[in-house]
Write an enzyme that holds these catalytic residues in place. Structure first.
Site, short mmCIF file in Angstrom:
data_model
loop_
_atom_site.label_atom_id
_atom_site.label_comp_id
_atom_site.label_asym_id
_atom_site.label_seq_id
_atom_site.Cartn_x
_atom_site.Cartn_y
_atom_site.Cartn_z
N SER A 308 34.44 2.33 41.80
CA SER A 308 34.11 1.22 40.97
C SER A 308 34.24 -0.07 41.63
O SER A 308 34.88 -0.26 42.69
CB SER A 308 35.20 1.39 39.70
OG SER A 308 36.62 1.12 40.17
N LYS A 309 33.78 -0.95 40.88
CA LYS A 309 34.15 -2.26 41.16
C LYS A 309 35.51 -2.75 41.13
O LYS A 309 36.25 -2.11 40.68
CB LYS A 309 33.28 -3.19 40.37
CG LYS A 309 31.94 -3.74 41.07
CD LYS A 309 31.51 -5.10 40.24
CE LYS A 309 30.97 -4.82 38.91
NZ LYS A 309 30.14 -5.77 38.32
N ARG A 310 35.89 -3.98 41.64
CA ARG A 310 37.45 -4.19 41.65
C ARG A 310 38.32 -3.28 42.63
O ARG A 310 39.30 -3.99 42.88
CB ARG A 310 37.85 -4.15 40.27
CG ARG A 310 38.57 -5.17 39.85
CD ARG A 310 37.73 -6.60 39.61
NE ARG A 310 38.51 -7.76 40.56
CZ ARG A 310 37.41 -8.28 41.32
NH1 ARG A 310 36.19 -8.14 41.08
NH2 ARG A 310 37.85 -9.26 42.02
N GLN A 311 37.60 -2.50 43.04
CA GLN A 311 38.29 -1.80 44.25
C GLN A 311 37.56 -1.86 45.47
O GLN A 311 37.62 -1.01 46.47
CB GLN A 311 38.74 -0.13 43.86
CG GLN A 311 39.73 -0.07 42.93
CD GLN A 311 40.55 1.17 42.89
OE1 GLN A 311 40.67 1.65 44.03
NE2 GLN A 311 40.67 1.95 41.77
#
Length: 538
Positions: A308-311
């Site tokens: 996912s985004k944010r990682q």
RNA sequence: GGCCCUAUCGUCUAAGGGUUAGGACACGGCCCUCUCAAGGCCGCGAUACGGGUUCGAAUCCCGUUGGGGCUACCA
């Protein structure tokens, strides 16, 4: 009829004898699809799904279809479809049918053969043309088709109108949760009489259409990657097929489209496995032949949750803009969940096509780990010809702070040659060896400390004398001159070499010194040494 | 919670009953060398656990535990 039979038989053989590994050469035309929803950008997980579909199609002389699943109007993102098409082109995943950017979006340049001419102009997306005989390939343009098909199911009592309000649904769910029961629609509206339904319809009460799932059955799905998976139909919810805005849900549109588009193999992410029984039930309700399913393992964050985004970056375009080559990204993503069983790590798209097989796809999720991607970029970059790298370098220089400076191709090619074993990205040339494009702005502190002594300036002056006497020197002549200077000073060559490197480049690493001097040229070298003598104070 | 999937070095993976459990990335060392790289060689490092089945289990079966996904009028 015969086609049906052959297909059916082949499928069961494939299912039963996985060890036959791709020996099936006689087969009906294989048709696969990549069906992304345009939420803004292409996710790397989506890229892998698209890639496996592409490889499977090409390997089997099949057809690769692109379909846009834009049935959620609340998630519409401006430009997402256009961006998706552009990214697929960049990745080199040429599809045979589906929406294309009008004017081919440089299709020719990227080697795409898809002919735009003769396509049908998309009604919902400007500048998009749909090519192929099973269109439209954009779900928001297929509403009539879904309407027609949902009526078939309603007539067969396989689906029914539901007029329940959100409030009732929520209350139901809460009550079930309190009782620790499975949350599931209670078929309340299934008991409506025909006249009640008609009254509601007439009164324009908002409704959805639900799948009528019969209890006490075992729904079986065969999966190429996971084998046989069984589900208890008592646990399957009466899935909404048509939303109150008249749009179909994924589950419904996907089944109708796959059937109408004659899709033979559904290759998609594992997150779809739990809803596959719903799809199977739909095929049964229509009395349609099911495609072969293959649920790919998920791509994971370093903490093993779904990527996912944010990682980290998840958009293909992020990697593109960071300077990754499409070859490297494709190679990397191909190996996340698949390998040919040999020890080969480096693949061209052609090699992937030749060697790919669904049977060798893994079952467990794979962490998306950048370290190997960097290495693959290095490897794929080194396979590029000098002129290809030159082209990329010029483009990147044009976007750098050196955009107003002029460098000849000849000069840049020498820089490329010198930097080849030290770059994973073309931009490394600009970032790591900026001294080829400008005077050193500063001198690396640690290098100065180690290589620049009190006596260094006078030694370098001696060297300048030697260099000054040279005319169009070759690398060897620089070397000889330096040796001569060192000898006359009674010092080792290394003393001069390190000092000159520092003076000329400002740093203590990089290409061989004589290569560097040769590329920069005598005048520049002397000028830089003189500048350094002036600027560096011990 | 329920359902489903899944489990080999840190990471990607090979090994389909018999291997010193192999390779790649990363990491460490050595060689090469004017530096940094590249390259070559070497090293570190894994079958989650417990039961079966079997002469023999990473491999087959069951369980446990861990991880993940799904559980929407999102896909």
């Amino acid at each position: 009829m015969r086609g049906f039979f052959v297909f059916h038989t082949l499928k069961s053989i494939t299912m039963t004898f996985r060890s036959w590994k791709g020996r099936m050469s006689i087969s009906p035309t294989i048709r696969v699809r990549f069906a992304p929803s345009p939420t803004g950008y292409l996710h790397v997980g989506g890229l892998r799904t698209a890639l496996y579909n592409y490889l499977f199609a090409r390997k089997n002389n099949g057809t690769f279809v692109l379909r846009i699943e834009d049935t959620d109007r609340t998630r519409y993102v401006e430009g997402a479809v256009e961006n998706l098409l552009k990214t697929l082109v960049w990745a080199g995943l040429e599809y045979d049918e589906g929406p294309v950017q009008d004017a081919g979006y440089k299709m020719q340049d990227s080697g795409f053969r898809l002919q735009v001419s003769g396509g049908r102009v998309s009604s919902n997306y400007q500048g998009v043309v749909e090519v192929g005989e099973y269109g439209p390939y954009i779900q928001s343009e297929r509403l009539e088709i879904y309407k027609e098909h949902i009526h078939q199911l309603i007539e067969k009592k396989k689906a029914y109108y539901c007029f329940c309000t959100q409030e009732r649904l929520e209350q139901l769910r809460e009550a079930q949760q309190k009782e620790k029961l499975q949350t599931k629609y209670d078929k309340h509206c299934l008991n409506l009489s025909q006249s009640e339904i008609e009254e509601n319809l007439e009164a324009k009460i908002p409704y959805v259409v639900r799948l009528n799932v019969e209890g006490n059955q075992t729904v079986v799905t065969d999966d190429v990657i996971r084998g046989r998976v069984e589900f208890d139909s008592n646990l399957i919810d009466d899935q909404v097929l048509v939303k109150s805005d008249g749009y179909p849900t994924y589950h419904f549109a996907n089944v109708v489209d796959d059937h109408l588009m004659k899709i033979t193999h559904v290759i998609r992410g594992e997150e779809w496995l739990p809803s596959t029984p719903k799809h199977a039930l739909l095929y049964d309700a229509f009395e349609w032949e099911k495609p072969v399913f293959a649920h790919l393992p998920l791509l994971l964050n370093p903490d093993k949750s779904k990527l996912s985004k944010r990682q980290g970056d998840v958009a293909v375009e992020d990697y593109r803009s960071k300077g990754f080559l499409n070859e490297a990204l494709v190679n990397f993503v191909a190996l996340l969940g698949w390998n040919p069983g040999t020890e080969q790590e480096l693949f061209s798209m052609e090699e992937l096509v030749q060697q790919f097989s669904l049977e060798r796809v893994h079952q467990a999720g794979a962490v998306f780990n950048l370290e190997k991607l960097n290495w693959l970029n290095f490897e794929h970059l080194r396979k590029k010809s000098d002129s290809e790298v030159l082209q990329m370098l010029k483009e990147q220089l044009a976007e750098s702070r050196f955009k107003n400076k002029q460098f000849s191709d000849e000069y840049l090619l020498q820089v490329i040659e010198a930097m080849r074993p030290r770059m994973s990205f073309v931009k490394d040339i600009i970032e790591q060896s900026s001294y080829f494009f400008e005077l050193p702005a500063s001198y690396e502190e640690e290098g100065v400390k180690k290589r620049w002594k009190e006596e260094t300036p006078s030694q370098l002056n001696r060297l300048i004398e030697e260099f000054s006497s040279l005319v169009n020197p070759t690398k060897e002549q620089y070397e000889q001159a330096l040796h001569k200077a060192a000898e006359s000073l009674g010092i080792g060559n290394g003393k001069l070499i390190h000092a000159v490197r520092l003076a000329v480049s400002g740093v203590s690493g990089g290409p061989g010194l004589y290569d560097m001097l040769f590329i920069l040229g005598r005048e520049e070298v002397i000028r830089r040494i003189e500048t350094a003598i002036e600027k560096i104070k011990v």
